[in-house]
Design a protein around this motif. Structure first.
Motif, short mmCIF file in Angstrom:
data_model
loop_
_atom_site.label_atom_id
_atom_site.label_comp_id
_atom_site.label_asym_id
_atom_site.label_seq_id
_atom_site.Cartn_x
_atom_site.Cartn_y
_atom_site.Cartn_z
N GLU A 123 101.59 5.71 39.70
CA GLU A 123 102.03 5.29 41.04
C GLU A 123 100.94 4.46 41.70
O GLU A 123 101.19 3.41 42.29
CB GLU A 123 102.31 6.51 41.92
CG GLU A 123 103.44 7.40 41.47
CD GLU A 123 104.80 6.79 41.74
OE1 GLU A 123 105.76 7.24 41.12
OE2 GLU A 123 104.90 5.84 42.54
N SER A 124 99.70 4.97 41.63
CA SER A 124 98.57 4.30 42.27
C SER A 124 98.35 2.91 41.67
O SER A 124 98.15 1.94 42.40
CB SER A 124 97.32 5.17 42.10
OG SER A 124 96.17 4.42 42.36
N ARG A 125 98.43 2.83 40.35
CA ARG A 125 98.19 1.55 39.68
C ARG A 125 99.28 0.54 40.02
O ARG A 125 99.00 -0.62 40.26
CB ARG A 125 98.14 1.75 38.17
CG ARG A 125 96.98 1.00 37.51
CD ARG A 125 96.76 1.39 36.10
NE ARG A 125 97.71 0.76 35.20
CZ ARG A 125 98.57 1.41 34.41
NH1 ARG A 125 98.59 2.73 34.42
NH2 ARG A 125 99.38 0.76 33.63
N LEU A 133 101.17 0.42 42.66
CA LEU A 133 101.00 0.00 44.06
C LEU A 133 99.87 -1.01 44.17
O LEU A 133 99.97 -2.02 44.87
CB LEU A 133 100.66 1.20 44.93
CG LEU A 133 101.80 1.81 45.72
CD1 LEU A 133 101.32 3.06 46.43
CD2 LEU A 133 102.36 0.83 46.74
N PHE A 134 98.77 -0.74 43.46
CA PHE A 134 97.60 -1.61 43.53
C PHE A 134 97.92 -3.00 42.99
O PHE A 134 97.55 -4.01 43.60
CB PHE A 134 96.45 -0.99 42.73
CG PHE A 134 95.18 -1.77 42.78
CD1 PHE A 134 94.77 -2.50 41.69
CD2 PHE A 134 94.42 -1.81 43.93
CE1 PHE A 134 93.60 -3.24 41.74
CE2 PHE A 134 93.26 -2.55 43.99
CZ PHE A 134 92.85 -3.27 42.89
N LEU A 156 100.90 -4.40 42.80
CA LEU A 156 101.81 -5.04 43.76
C LEU A 156 101.03 -5.62 44.93
O LEU A 156 101.21 -6.76 45.31
CB LEU A 156 102.78 -4.00 44.33
CG LEU A 156 104.24 -4.09 43.92
CD1 LEU A 156 105.03 -3.03 44.65
CD2 LEU A 156 104.82 -5.46 44.22
N GLN A 157 100.15 -4.79 45.51
CA GLN A 157 99.42 -5.24 46.69
C GLN A 157 98.45 -6.37 46.35
O GLN A 157 98.22 -7.26 47.17
CB GLN A 157 98.68 -4.05 47.33
CG GLN A 157 99.64 -3.16 48.11
CD GLN A 157 99.08 -1.79 48.40
OE1 GLN A 157 98.31 -1.25 47.63
NE2 GLN A 157 99.49 -1.21 49.51
N LEU A 183 100.57 -9.46 46.20
CA LEU A 183 101.04 -9.85 47.54
C LEU A 183 99.92 -10.45 48.38
O LEU A 183 100.17 -11.22 49.28
CB LEU A 183 101.63 -8.64 48.27
CG LEU A 183 102.96 -8.11 47.71
CD1 LEU A 183 103.34 -6.80 48.38
CD2 LEU A 183 104.08 -9.13 47.92
N LYS A 193 95.16 -14.93 47.29
CA LYS A 193 95.10 -16.19 48.01
C LYS A 193 95.70 -17.32 47.17
O LYS A 193 96.29 -18.26 47.69
CB LYS A 193 93.65 -16.53 48.33
CG LYS A 193 93.50 -17.31 49.59
CD LYS A 193 92.19 -17.07 50.27
CE LYS A 193 92.28 -17.55 51.70
NZ LYS A 193 91.12 -17.30 52.49
N SER A 234 103.43 -11.63 53.12
CA SER A 234 103.13 -12.55 52.02
C SER A 234 104.20 -13.60 51.88
O SER A 234 105.39 -13.29 51.98
CB SER A 234 103.01 -11.80 50.71
OG SER A 234 103.14 -10.46 50.89
N ARG A 275 108.58 -1.29 40.16
CA ARG A 275 108.50 -1.22 41.61
C ARG A 275 108.87 -2.59 42.16
O ARG A 275 108.41 -3.61 41.67
CB ARG A 275 107.08 -0.87 42.06
CG ARG A 275 106.65 0.54 41.75
CD ARG A 275 107.29 1.54 42.68
NE ARG A 275 106.97 2.91 42.31
CZ ARG A 275 107.75 3.68 41.56
NH1 ARG A 275 108.89 3.22 41.09
NH2 ARG A 275 107.38 4.90 41.27
N SER A 276 109.69 -2.56 43.22
CA SER A 276 110.11 -3.83 43.83
C SER A 276 109.88 -3.78 45.32
O SER A 276 110.10 -2.75 45.95
CB SER A 276 111.61 -4.05 43.64
OG SER A 276 111.95 -3.94 42.31
N VAL A 277 109.47 -4.91 45.90
CA VAL A 277 109.40 -5.00 47.35
C VAL A 277 109.91 -6.36 47.80
O VAL A 277 109.79 -7.34 47.05
CB VAL A 277 107.98 -4.78 47.92
CG1 VAL A 277 107.54 -3.36 47.79
CG2 VAL A 277 106.97 -5.73 47.36
N PRO A 278 110.42 -6.43 49.03
CA PRO A 278 110.84 -7.72 49.57
C PRO A 278 109.62 -8.60 49.80
O PRO A 278 108.52 -8.12 50.06
CB PRO A 278 111.50 -7.36 50.91
CG PRO A 278 111.79 -5.91 50.83
CD PRO A 278 110.76 -5.32 49.94
N VAL A 279 109.87 -9.91 49.72
CA VAL A 279 108.78 -10.87 49.87
C VAL A 279 109.38 -12.20 50.32
O VAL A 279 110.59 -12.39 50.22
CB VAL A 279 108.03 -11.00 48.52
CG1 VAL A 279 108.77 -11.91 47.56
CG2 VAL A 279 106.60 -11.49 48.71
#
Lengths: 187, 154, 365
Positions: free
Chosen positions: A45-47, A49-50, A52-53, A56, A59, A70, A159-163
């Motif tokens: 989970e931690s990896r 998330l890391f 993904l972040q 996002l 630069k 982002s 894992r998916s997130v909106p962007v």
């Protein structure tokens, strides 16, 4: 008969005693083993998330204009390769970005039935366009980015997130989703 | 015979209780460890949903401008268009991330006096437990608007 | 007279008893090892989590649990505990054991940024003994400027040690330092402190937690610093050269291997980012020409194809990018070539940052 009963009772008693001792030991020591297993799940989970972040907030991937949230640059997404992903994260992470086309409102009561069916067929076309994968040739008329060599695998955790995705050629910001997949067996 | 049956029954009962305790113990441990990250992921998801939504351009205007125009004038889209476009974008996103059957509410609360709260979507979302939420601010000069997004599974 | 069944019960009892004792003994042995490994594991994982949180949020943090470990060895990017539990964390540079502050730092170049998490000791004190050498005062001031905010400073002359915060120390460097004729510091330097001896005398050897800097040649000699327990370490004395105060900042707190690792990570990330940016600029330019898209810079009508985004401004960025990264053949250099070449690439890199800023100001990005 009475002897047999006595033997049976004795066997049951011994079995039960051993079982209870094993259970007590498990309760005392099992916590450690379960924690380690739980830790490994937590580690995935931690990896994820890391990663993904990191994507996002990178630069290089983001357009410089937008400070909040982002906004991924579609040209950067197009030229990126699986080798770049491996260089960034040290593993073959599955990365997919997709954006959406704006669809007309076919439920507008002002539409005639002919107009409604035209509207619905247009939505169908838009949905199939949304699956056009990006390459340098197809760009900018494409809406999905995937990377050859960093494919989806069954045992991955996703894992998916909106962007947002900046469509550079017409300077518009589209809504989209970024999905990553990682394998559980990495350190 | 009766004695044998009662002993057997006691033994079976004890063994079943022990297995039940082991099972509960194991599931509690794994839930505890996963939950911190699950919360962090949910927060990231819904915060990104809100920020991305506001930043998105549509055929009439950007969503953040639609919100501001409601309070400061100059609206280009009609009310129906706004609701439809919000729903369409939110649902496309939810579907693409494997989350179907969700209801949503976008609420705008001005942080200055003499104004009104705007709600788009399903206002019953906040009446229930277990919704995900995120908030951000939009400003126009000295005036601030708090924008909140709520989503909940059906 | 015992019956057969009673004998059987006694034997059975002895067997069960032996079984339970052996089982208990073996499991508790396993447990001792597991507990220790689990503790080390948990502490290192806890540190990893703190570092990741600081990296992604940008908010400073602390980590105080290393004191529960017997020993820790830092061989970038690996942290190893005594029980050989290893943690590989690629986004941090560690300065200390025990109570640490964690901060995120970045080097920014507009289109590229390189960030890391820096763990330095709480209550860290930097001690200076400027023996001789031109430019020693400026060197001291430069080093003080690049240090994180809450670090304390001191100067040492033989057995005299005087401490102060940043402002008081800088004031002393400007006004009081010239009045003192320094001799080598003989005070013992515990962990959490670093002694910087500035001299042109190449025969001076550092003690533990000390570094000797030569302000004229840019050479340094350090006694391998960082963590107190060094397992299978080679000779603790290392030599090399430093470019500027920033390099010294790393040497002081993390040692040469961490500085080398940081440079390697920086160039690695820069190579990836430069390659992507170069490809991206080429794609954007080609498509804008093909699709006749006009952006940013105002163009006269009729619209010539060379105008807009495709003007000299965009080309300048790409050409400076090439200077920063490219070899004679025009293709982007491999990492080793860049490291072994002279450092003009940093100047070219600064130019790319300026070019990109102009592109943003012009509305092209």
């Amino acid at each position: 008969m009475k002897g047999q009963v006595e033997i049976m009772e004795y066997m049951v008693f011994v079995l039960l005693t051993m079982f209870i001792i094993a259970f007590v030991l498990f309760m005392i020591f099992g916590f450690q083993f379960l924690s380690l297993g739980g830790e490994q799940a937590g580690e995935i989970e931690s990896r994820s998330l890391f990663i993904l972040q990191s994507l996002l907030s990178s630069k290089t991937l983001n357009s410089p204009q937008y400070q909040k949230g982002s906004v991924l640059d579609d040209a950067v997404l197009t030229v990126m390769t699986c080798d770049d992903i491996v260089d960034m994260f040290g593993e073959r992470v599955y990365v997919e970005v997709r954006t959406f086309l704006e669809k007309p409102d076919c439920d507008d009561p002002g539409l005639s039935s002919l107009e409604r069916s035209r509207c619905e067929s247009r939505i169908g076309k838009l949905i199939s366009m949304e699956n056009i994968q990006c390459t340098s040739e197809k760009y900018p008329e494409c809406f999905v980015w995937r990377y050859q060599g960093c494919e989806k695998q069954d045992e991955m955790v996703f894992r998916s997130v909106p962007v947002n995705v900046l469509r550079k050629m017409n300077s518009t910001v589209a809504m989209g989703v970024i999905t990553i997949g990682i394998r559980g067996s990495e350190t | 015979m009766k004695g044998q049956t009662s002993i057997a029954a006691i033994v079976i009962a004890v063994i079943l209780v022990i297995f039940l305790m082991i099972f509960l113990f194991a599931t509690t441990i794994s839930q505890q460890i996963g939950s911190d990250y699950r919360d962090e992921y949910r927060n990231l998801y819904v915060t990104n949903m809100l920020l991305s939504l506001l930043n998105t351009d549509t055929e009439c205007e950007k969503f953040s401008d639609m919100v501001k125009d409601r309070y400061f004038g100059g609206a280009i889209c009609t009310e129906e268009e706004i609701v439809y476009k919000l729903g369409s974008h939110i649902n496309d996103t939810l579907k693409a991330t494997g989350n179907t059957n969700y209801r949503w509410l976008l609420e705008v609360e001005p942080k200055f006096q003499g104004s009104f709260i705007t709600q788009w979507g399903d206002s019953s979302v906040t009446d229930e437990d277990g919704y995900w939420d995120a908030r951000t601010f939009l400003s126009s000069g000295p005036y601030r608007l708090e924008v909140k997004l709520y989503i909940i599974a059906d | 007279m015992l019956s057969a069944f009673q004998i059987f019960k006694m034997l059975m009892g002895v067997v069960v008893f032996i079984f339970v004792i052996i089982f208990f003994f073996r499991v508790s042995n396993m447990y001792v090892g597991v507990e220790e490994r689990a503790d080390d594991f948990e502490i290192l994982r806890g540190f990893d989590r703190s570092v990741r949180q600081t990296f992604t949020s940008g908010n400073p943090g602390t980590f105080v649990n290393f004191r529960f470990l017997d020993s820790l060895y830092y061989d970038p990017p690996r942290l190893k505990s005594r029980n050989q539990k290893t943690l590989t964390v690629t986004t941090f540079l560690i300065a200390s054991t025990f109570e640490s502050n964690l901060i995120k730092e970045c080097e920014e170049y507009e289109w590229f940024s390189f960030c890391w998490v820096y763990a330095y000791p709480q209550n860290f004190t930097l001690i200076f003994t400027p023996l001789d050498g031109d430019g020693r005062k400026d060197l001291i001031k430069d080093i003080v400027e690049v240090m994180p905010g809450d670090i304390r400073f001191a100067h040492c002359n033989d057995t005299d040690l005087l401490r102060g915060d940043r402002n008081a120390f800088l004031a002393f460097v400007d006004n009081g330092m010239d009045d003192i004729t320094y001799t080598p510091c003989t005070v013992s330097i515990p962990d959490g402190y670093r002694l910087v001896t500035i001299t042109t005398d190449e025969s001076i050897e550092p003690r533990r937690n000390e570094i000797v800097l030569n302000p004229q040649t840019g050479a340094y000699i350090e006694y391998l610093s960082g963590l107190p327990e060094l397992v299978n370490a080679p000779s603790p004395i290392r030599t090399g050269s430093y470019e500027d105060a920033r390099d010294v900042y790393f040497l002081l707190t993390t040692g040469k291997s961490a500085l080398d690792y940081k440079n390697e990570m920086f160039l690695n990330d820069l190579t990836i980012a430069a390659k992507i940016m170069e490809e991206r600029m080429k794609l954007v330019k080609r498509k804008m020409l093909d699709l006749n898209v006009q952006q940013c810079v105002e163009c006269p009508t009729p619209f010539p194809k060379e105008c807009g985004y495709t003007n000299a401004l965009g080309d300048e960025f790409t050409s400076d990018l090439y200077d920063a990264m490219a070899g004679p053949s025009g293709s982007l250099r491999q990492l080793n070539d860049v490291i072994s070449a002279n450092d003009d690439y940093l100047t070219a890199l600064a130019r790319t940052a300026a070019d990109y800023k102009e592109l943003i100001a012009g509305g092209c990005e």
